[in-house]
Design a protein around this motif. Structure first.
Motif, mmCIF file in Angstrom:
data_model
loop_
_atom_site.group_PDB
_atom_site.id
_atom_site.type_symbol
_atom_site.label_atom_id
_atom_site.label_comp_id
_atom_site.label_asym_id
_atom_site.label_seq_id
_atom_site.Cartn_x
_atom_site.Cartn_y
_atom_site.Cartn_z
ATOM 1 N N ARG A 1 0.891 -1.205 -0.104
ATOM 2 C CA ARG A 1 -0.047 0.275 -0.006
ATOM 3 C C ARG A 1 0.769 1.074 -0.226
ATOM 4 O O ARG A 1 1.910 1.180 0.782
ATOM 5 N N VAL A 2 0.127 2.173 -0.683
ATOM 6 C CA VAL A 2 1.070 3.568 -0.738
ATOM 7 C C VAL A 2 -0.017 4.704 -0.273
ATOM 8 O O VAL A 2 -1.112 4.666 -0.718
ATOM 9 N N VAL A 3 0.478 5.286 0.883
ATOM 10 C CA VAL A 3 -0.551 6.119 1.493
ATOM 11 C C VAL A 3 0.068 7.692 1.114
ATOM 12 O O VAL A 3 1.168 7.805 1.416
ATOM 13 N N ILE A 4 -0.859 8.548 0.522
ATOM 14 C CA ILE A 4 -0.669 9.808 0.167
ATOM 15 C C ILE A 4 -1.529 10.994 0.809
ATOM 16 O O ILE A 4 -2.765 10.604 1.032
ATOM 17 N N ASN A 5 -0.916 11.649 1.625
ATOM 18 C CA ASN A 5 -1.574 12.664 2.180
ATOM 19 C C ASN A 5 -1.843 13.908 1.483
ATOM 20 O O ASN A 5 -0.748 14.557 1.278
ATOM 21 N N SER A 6 -3.054 14.213 1.093
ATOM 22 C CA SER A 6 -2.988 15.369 -0.027
ATOM 23 C C SER A 6 -2.951 16.785 0.534
ATOM 24 O O SER A 6 -2.656 17.598 -0.017
ATOM 25 N N ARG A 7 -2.985 16.952 1.772
ATOM 26 C CA ARG A 7 -2.989 18.096 2.355
ATOM 27 C C ARG A 7 -1.546 18.471 2.887
ATOM 28 O O ARG A 7 -1.008 19.575 2.681
ATOM 29 N N THR A 8 -0.714 17.447 3.413
ATOM 30 C CA THR A 8 0.681 17.827 3.780
ATOM 31 C C THR A 8 1.637 17.390 2.861
ATOM 32 O O THR A 8 2.991 17.696 3.067
#
Length: 379
Positions: free
Chosen positions: A266-273
Motif C-alpha cells: 500500500r502507498v498512502v498519500i496525504n493530499s494536504r501535507t
C-alpha cells in the motif's frame, strides 16, 4: 561397518529434518509480537462518561450571563436544592461562575471508590478557568446511569490576559483544564468476562494471516485445539469454567509470541501535507519514467509614460508583463526493472531530485500504467 554408517547417517538426517520442522514452527524473534500487542480482549474496554457542572471561584473570567443565560439558570437550580430561593425578578450578574462540560474515561473493571481523571471544558464564553473549582457533578454513561461523581480544583495549562483597549494575549487554551483523580467511581460496569464460555481476541489490524498464526501459536502452547480463527479480526479461545482461573489463563495467552502476517502492499498519500508513505511490500513492474518540471514565471514591471512639454497630455502608467518559461530536468528518464523493491524505488526517485509533489505524480502515473503493484490510498 558400512551398514552402521548408513544407519547413523539416516538417523542424523531424521534429526535434522525434525529440528528444521521445529524451527519453522517457532516464530522469528525479530518479527514476533505478543498477543497483547496485536489484539484486545473483547469486552475489556473503557467507557466514556459525560456530565454538566459549574466552575466557581474565577477571577472575573466567568460567563457573561447576557450571552450565556443557562449559567444563571443552573446556579438558581443549584441554590434551590440547597434551600436558597432567588426571586424570579432577580437576574444575578455573574462573573466568577462558568458552565462546563465534564468528561472522563471509566477504565475496564473499575470498582467503586477508585478515582479517575476528568477533563473540564467551558460551554459558555468564559475567558479562563484558571483558579476555579468544579462543584459536585454526576458523570453519566451512554445508558443514562451515574457511574462517577466529579469535584475538585481545575488545573489549567493555558493563560489569557486582556487589556482595557481590547488587546489580548493567550497561551495554549485557558478555557479547558483537568482535575487529576477528580472523580470517584460509584458504579461497576457489567462485563461478560467471567461468564462467557470463551475469550475472544479482536485484532487491531484485520488480517487473515495474523489471525491464523495467532490461533496456531495458542494451540501450540496449550497443547490442543483450543483456539480458532473466526474471521480476519476475531480469534476465540475456550476459557476455563472457573472464573478464578481466567486471569492466570489470560496472562498466559497475552504473552504468547505470534509472527504477524505482512501488511498489504500500500502507498498512502496525504493530499494536504504532501506526505507519502510506501509500504515494504510495494513492487514496481518494468516501466520507464521521465521526470521534469515546467516553471512559468510572470513578472509585472509597469512603466510611467510622461507626456511631452506643452502637449497638455497626462502622465499614465503603462503595464508591461514579462513571461519566462523554464524547464528543469528535461530529458531525465529512469527505468524500473521487474520486481523493484522499496529501496530501489526510493533511490531512483531521489536521484532525479523529485519533490514530494512530483513523487505523488510519478506514483499515480505508475498506477495508471499498471506497473505499480500496490494499493494507492489518498487521504
Amino acid at each position: 561397518m558400512r551398514f552402521l554408517l548408513v544407519r547413523r547417517h539416516q538417523r542424523l538426517l531424521r534429526v535434522a529434518r525434525l529440528l528444521l520442522g521445529v524451527l519453522l514452527l517457532v516464530p522469528d524473534p525479530a518479527r514476533a509480537e505478543r498477543v497483547k500487542d496485536l489484539a484486545a480482549v473483547e469486552g475489556v474496554r473503557s467507557n466514556p462518561l459525560i456530565g454538566y457542572g459549574l466552575v466557581v471561584g474565577l477571577d472575573g473570567t466567568g460567563d457573561q450571563t447576557t450571552q450565556a443565560p443557562f449559567t444563571t439558570q443552573s446556579l438558581k437550580s443549584m441554590l434551590a436544592q440547597l434551600g436558597i430561593t432567588v426571586p424570579s425578578n432577580v437576574n444575578p450578574q455573574l462573573k466568577n461562575v462558568a458552565a462546563v462540560a465534564v468528561s472522563a474515561e471509566l477504565p475496564a473493571f473499575a470498582k467503586p471508590g477508585q478515582q479517575i481523571d476528568v477533563t473540564v471544558s467551558s460551554l459558555g464564553n468564559a475567558g479562563s478557568l484558571r483558579g476555579g473549582a468544579l462543584l459536585m457533578t454526576p458523570l453519566k454513561g451512554a445508558d443514562g446511569q451515574v457511574y462517577a461523581i466529579a469535584q475538585g480544583n481545575v488545573v489549567v495549562g493555558g493563560l489569557g490576559v486582556s487589556g482595557k483597549d481590547g488587546s489580548r494575549v493567550t497561551i495554549n487554551v485557558p478555557s479547558a483544564g483537568r482535575i487529576p483523580n477528580g472523580a470517584q467511581v460509584e458504579r461497576v460496569v457489567a462485563s461478560s468476562f467471567a461468564v462467557a464460555p470463551e475469550l475472544r481476541f479482536n485484532l487491531h489490524a484485520p488480517d487473515f494471516t495474523t489471525a491464523a498464526h495467532m490461533a496456531k501459536s495458542i494451540n501450540a502452547v496449550l497443547g490442543g485445539e483450543f483456539a480458532r480463527a473466526q474471521d480476519a479480526v476475531t480469534v476465540s479461545v475456550a476459557a476455563p469454567a472457573d472464573p478464578s482461573q481466567r486471569v492466570a489463563f489470560l496472562s498466559v495467552l497475552e504473552n504468547i509470541e505470534v509472527a504477524p502476517g505482512e501488511a498489504a502492499a500500500r502507498v498512502v498519500i496525504n493530499s494536504r501535507t504532501g506526505t507519502v508513505v510506501i509500504g515494504s511490500g510495494v513492487r514496481v513492474m518494468p516501466a520507464a519514467v521521465a521526470h521534469g518540471s515546467l516553471a512559468v514565471t510572470i513578472s509585472e514591471k509597469p512603466q510611467v509614460s510622461q507626456p511631452g512639454a506643452f502637449s497638455e497630455g497626462q502622465t499614465v502608467v503603462v503595464p508591461r508583463s514579462q513571461i519566462e518559461v523554464t524547464q528543469d530536468g528535461a530529458g531525465r528518464m529512469f527505468v524500473f526493472d521487474a520486481g523493484v523493491s522499496l529501496d530501489d524505488l526510493v533511490k531512483a526517485v531521489n536521484q532525479v531530485g523529485a519533490a514530494p509533489g512530483d513523487l505523488v505524480a510519478i506514483l499515480e502515473a505508475l498506477k495508471e500504467a499498471g506497473a505499480l503493484r500496490a494499493e494507492l490510498v489518498v487521504i
